[in-house]
Motif scaffolding. Structure first.
Motif, PDB file in Angstrom:
ATOM      1  N   UNK A  44      -7.505  -1.828 -15.064  1.00 38.87           N
ATOM      2  CA  UNK A  44      -7.827  -1.763 -13.636  1.00 38.87           C
ATOM      3  C   UNK A  44      -9.207  -2.354 -13.349  1.00 38.87           C
ATOM      4  N   UNK A  45     -10.204  -1.958 -14.152  1.00 41.33           N
ATOM      5  CA  UNK A  45     -11.562  -2.468 -13.941  1.00 41.33           C
ATOM      6  C   UNK A  45     -11.620  -3.984 -14.130  1.00 41.33           C
ATOM      7  N   UNK A  46     -10.900  -4.471 -15.147  1.00 41.28           N
ATOM      8  CA  UNK A  46     -10.884  -5.905 -15.416  1.00 41.28           C
ATOM      9  C   UNK A  46     -10.250  -6.674 -14.247  1.00 41.28           C
ATOM     10  N   UNK A  89       2.230  -1.504 -12.521  1.00 38.01           N
ATOM     11  CA  UNK A  89       2.618  -1.299 -13.917  1.00 38.01           C
ATOM     12  C   UNK A  89       3.956  -0.557 -13.958  1.00 38.01           C
ATOM     13  N   UNK A  90       4.694  -0.689 -15.054  1.00 35.71           N
ATOM     14  CA  UNK A  90       5.985   0.001 -15.176  1.00 35.71           C
ATOM     15  C   UNK A  90       5.806   1.408 -15.749  1.00 35.71           C
ATOM     16  N   UNK A  91       5.136   1.513 -16.888  1.00 34.21           N
ATOM     17  CA  UNK A  91       4.996   2.806 -17.548  1.00 34.21           C
ATOM     18  C   UNK A  91       3.813   3.588 -17.010  1.00 34.21           C
ATOM     19  N   UNK A  92       4.062   4.471 -16.063  1.00 35.48           N
ATOM     20  CA  UNK A  92       3.006   5.272 -15.451  1.00 35.48           C
ATOM     21  C   UNK A  92       3.187   6.744 -15.820  1.00 35.48           C
ATOM     22  N   UNK A  93       2.137   7.546 -15.792  1.00 34.05           N
ATOM     23  CA  UNK A  93       2.233   8.937 -16.244  1.00 34.05           C
ATOM     24  C   UNK A  93       3.268   9.758 -15.492  1.00 34.05           C
ATOM     25  N   UNK A  94       3.493   9.452 -14.216  1.00 34.68           N
ATOM     26  CA  UNK A  94       4.402  10.268 -13.406  1.00 34.68           C
ATOM     27  C   UNK A  94       5.676   9.535 -13.001  1.00 34.68           C
ATOM     28  N   UNK A  95       6.023   8.462 -13.720  1.00 31.30           N
ATOM     29  CA  UNK A  95       7.288   7.791 -13.406  1.00 31.30           C
ATOM     30  C   UNK A  95       7.297   6.317 -13.769  1.00 31.30           C
ATOM     31  N   UNK A  96       8.463   5.698 -13.567  1.00 26.79           N
ATOM     32  CA  UNK A  96       8.651   4.270 -13.824  1.00 26.79           C
ATOM     33  C   UNK A  96       8.349   3.502 -12.552  1.00 26.79           C
ATOM     34  N   UNK A  97       7.425   2.559 -12.643  1.00 29.03           N
ATOM     35  CA  UNK A  97       7.051   1.787 -11.465  1.00 29.03           C
ATOM     36  C   UNK A  97       8.216   1.083 -10.805  1.00 29.03           C
ATOM     37  N   UNK A  98       9.214   0.681 -11.595  1.00 30.38           N
ATOM     38  CA  UNK A  98      10.368  -0.025 -11.042  1.00 30.38           C
ATOM     39  C   UNK A  98      11.154   0.844 -10.065  1.00 30.38           C
ATOM     40  N   UNK A  99      11.078   2.160 -10.215  1.00 29.59           N
ATOM     41  CA  UNK A  99      11.808   3.047  -9.322  1.00 29.59           C
ATOM     42  C   UNK A  99      11.223   3.057  -7.912  1.00 29.59           C
ATOM     43  N   UNK A 100      10.000   2.567  -7.768  1.00 27.95           N
ATOM     44  CA  UNK A 100       9.323   2.653  -6.471  1.00 27.95           C
ATOM     45  C   UNK A 100       9.042   1.302  -5.843  1.00 27.95           C
ATOM     46  N   UNK A 101       9.600   0.226  -6.405  1.00 24.60           N
ATOM     47  CA  UNK A 101       9.347  -1.111  -5.855  1.00 24.60           C
ATOM     48  C   UNK A 101       9.786  -1.193  -4.398  1.00 24.60           C
ATOM     49  N   UNK A 102      11.013  -0.761  -4.132  1.00 22.10           N
ATOM     50  CA  UNK A 102      11.540  -0.845  -2.766  1.00 22.10           C
ATOM     51  C   UNK A 102      10.707  -0.029  -1.787  1.00 22.10           C
ATOM     52  N   UNK A 103      10.304   1.171  -2.210  1.00 26.15           N
ATOM     53  CA  UNK A 103       9.503   2.030  -1.339  1.00 26.15           C
ATOM     54  C   UNK A 103       8.149   1.395  -1.048  1.00 26.15           C
ATOM     55  N   UNK A 114       3.378  -4.156 -20.389  1.00 25.10           N
ATOM     56  CA  UNK A 114       3.005  -4.482 -21.766  1.00 25.10           C
ATOM     57  C   UNK A 114       4.188  -4.859 -22.622  1.00 25.10           C
ATOM     58  N   UNK A 115       5.420  -4.558 -22.154  1.00 19.43           N
ATOM     59  CA  UNK A 115       6.619  -4.892 -22.936  1.00 19.43           C
ATOM     60  C   UNK A 115       7.532  -5.790 -22.108  1.00 19.43           C
ATOM     61  N   UNK A 116       7.828  -6.961 -22.647  1.00 20.40           N
ATOM     62  CA  UNK A 116       8.632  -7.947 -21.926  1.00 20.40           C
ATOM     63  C   UNK A 116      10.115  -7.692 -22.169  1.00 20.40           C
ATOM     64  N   UNK A 117      10.606  -6.567 -21.667  1.00 20.48           N
ATOM     65  CA  UNK A 117      11.991  -6.151 -21.871  1.00 20.48           C
ATOM     66  C   UNK A 117      12.913  -6.874 -20.890  1.00 20.48           C
ATOM     67  N   UNK A 135       4.222 -10.261 -18.289  1.00 16.78           N
ATOM     68  CA  UNK A 135       3.679  -9.363 -19.302  1.00 16.78           C
ATOM     69  C   UNK A 135       2.157  -9.404 -19.247  1.00 16.78           C
ATOM     70  N   UNK A 136       1.533  -8.403 -19.856  1.00 16.22           N
ATOM     71  CA  UNK A 136       0.076  -8.311 -19.818  1.00 16.22           C
ATOM     72  C   UNK A 136      -0.603  -9.200 -20.861  1.00 16.22           C
ATOM     73  N   UNK A 137       0.195  -9.928 -21.627  1.00 22.09           N
ATOM     74  CA  UNK A 137      -0.396 -10.917 -22.528  1.00 22.09           C
ATOM     75  C   UNK A 137      -1.086 -11.984 -21.680  1.00 22.09           C
ATOM     76  N   UNK A 138      -2.302 -12.367 -22.042  1.00 27.41           N
ATOM     77  CA  UNK A 138      -3.070 -13.330 -21.239  1.00 27.41           C
ATOM     78  C   UNK A 138      -3.134 -12.880 -19.779  1.00 27.41           C
ATOM     79  N   UNK A 139      -3.466 -11.622 -19.589  1.00 29.49           N
ATOM     80  CA  UNK A 139      -3.370 -10.981 -18.278  1.00 29.49           C
ATOM     81  C   UNK A 139      -4.129 -11.728 -17.185  1.00 29.49           C
ATOM     82  N   UNK A 140      -5.385 -12.059 -17.441  1.00 25.98           N
ATOM     83  CA  UNK A 140      -6.198 -12.681 -16.394  1.00 25.98           C
ATOM     84  C   UNK A 140      -5.661 -14.055 -15.992  1.00 25.98           C
TER      85      UNK A 140
END
Length: 256
Positions: A14-16, A52-66, A81-84, A101-106
Motif C-alpha cells: 500500500x505504501x509503495x 487485492x484478492x486475498x484479504x483478511x475478511x474475504x475474497x476481493x472478487x466477491x465484491x467487484x460488482x458492489x 500474488x497468484x496468477x490463477x 499479478x504483483x510481479x513487477x508491480x510498479x
C-alpha cells in the motif's frame, strides 16, 4: 489526475503504491480490509480501485460488482500474488477493468493505471455529451449511462433500432429521444400501437391503400409508414402484429 482507492492487506504494498501514484500526480488512499474499503468507496468518490484478492475478511472478487456500483461508479483493477486462471476468468466476468499479478508491480501499475485513466476520461466525456443530448432521461445507474452512450451513437445513424424492456420502462421515451437527436428531428414522429390495430385493416393502415381497393375505401390514403417518411416511425409492441403483416413489414425494412 485520478482519485484512487487501494484495498490490500500488505502495508508495504500500500505504501509503495501510494508513493508511486503521488509521483504520477494522482491522489491515493489505502485500506487493509474489504469492509473498510467498501465503506470508504461508498462515502467518497474514486475513479479507480486497486483491489487485492486475498484479504483478511474475504475474497476481493466477491465484491467487484458492489465496488463498481458504488456512487462514483469506479473502474476496478484486480491485483494478486497468484496468477490463477480461474481467478483471471472470474475477474473478467465480474466486469473488472484489468487483472494483473504483483510481479513487477510498479511497472504493471504504470501501464494499467494509465490506460484505465484514459478510458475513464473518455467515458466521462461521453457521459457529459449524453446528458446534454438526452435531458429528458434521468440516468443515475451504470446501466442507464451505458444505454445513453449507445443512444448517442445510434441517433446519428439511419439504422433500424429494436428497443426492448418491460412495460413502463420508457421505450417510447427512448425512441423519442433518439428522434430528437437525429438528422430527422424536423420530420414527424409517428407512434403506432400495434396491439390496437384492427387485424383486418392493419396492412392498409401501415402501407396505405388506393381508392376502391376494398369496401369503404372511398379515397386514396397514405399509410403510416409513408406519413413517417423523413422522420421516425415507432411501432410499439411490434410483436403483436399478425404474422402475415410481419412478413410484409420485414420486406419494408429490407428494402427501406
Amino acid at each position: 489526475m485520478a482519485n484512487v482507492l487501494i484495498i490490500d492487506d500488505d502495508p508495504l504494498v500500500c505504501n509503495m503504491l501510494v508513493h508511486r501514484l503521488s509521483q504520477m500526480e494522482h491522489t491515493a488512499v489505502s485500506m487493509h480490509t474489504l469492509q473498510e474499503g467498501l465503506a470508504l468507496a461508498f462515502s467518497r468518490n474514486f475513479d479507480l480501485i486497486l483491489l487485492d484478492i486475498g484479504l483478511p475478511d474475504g475474497n476481493g472478487l466477491d465484491s467487484v460488482s458492489e465496488l463498481m456500483n458504488s456512487p462514483s461508479l469506479p473502474e476496478v483493477i484486480i491485483m494478486t500474488g497468484s496468477n490463477n486462471e480461474q481467478n483471471v476468468e472470474r475477474a473478467i466476468r465480474s466486469g473488472a477493468w484489468e487483472f494483473f499479478s504483483k510481479d513487477n508491480l510498479l511497472e504493471q501499475v504504470n501501464t494499467h493505471l494509465r490506460n484505465a485513466v484514459r478510458y475513464r476520461e473518455d467515458k466521462r466525456g461521453m457521459s457529459v455529451r449524453s446528458a446534454a443530448e438526452f435531458p429528458e432521461i434521468t440516468a443515475r445507474s451504470k446501466e442507464m449511462r451505458s444505454c445513453l452512450e449507445v443512444l448517442s451513437e445510434v441517433a446519428q445513424s439511419d439504422i433500424n433500432i429494436l428497443i426492448t424492456g418491460e412495460t413502463g420502462t420508457g421505450k417510447e421515451l427512448i425512441a423519442g429521444a433518439v428522434h430528437k437527436n437525429s438528422s430527422r428531428a424536423q420530420g414527424p414522429f409517428i407512434v403506432v400501437d400495434c396491439a390496437a390495430l384492427p387485424e383486418n385493416l392493419v396492412e392498409s393502415m401501415l402501407l396505405g391503400h388506393e381508392k376502391g381497393s376494398f369496401t369503404g375505401a372511398d379515397a386514396r390514403r397514405d399509410g403510416l409508414i409513408k406519413q413517417a417518411d423523413g422522420g421516425t416511425l415507432f411501432l410499439d409492441e411490434i410483436g403483436e402484429l399478425p404474422l402475415v403483416t410481419q412478413r410484409v413489414f420485414l420486406r419494408v425494412l429490407q428494402e427501406r
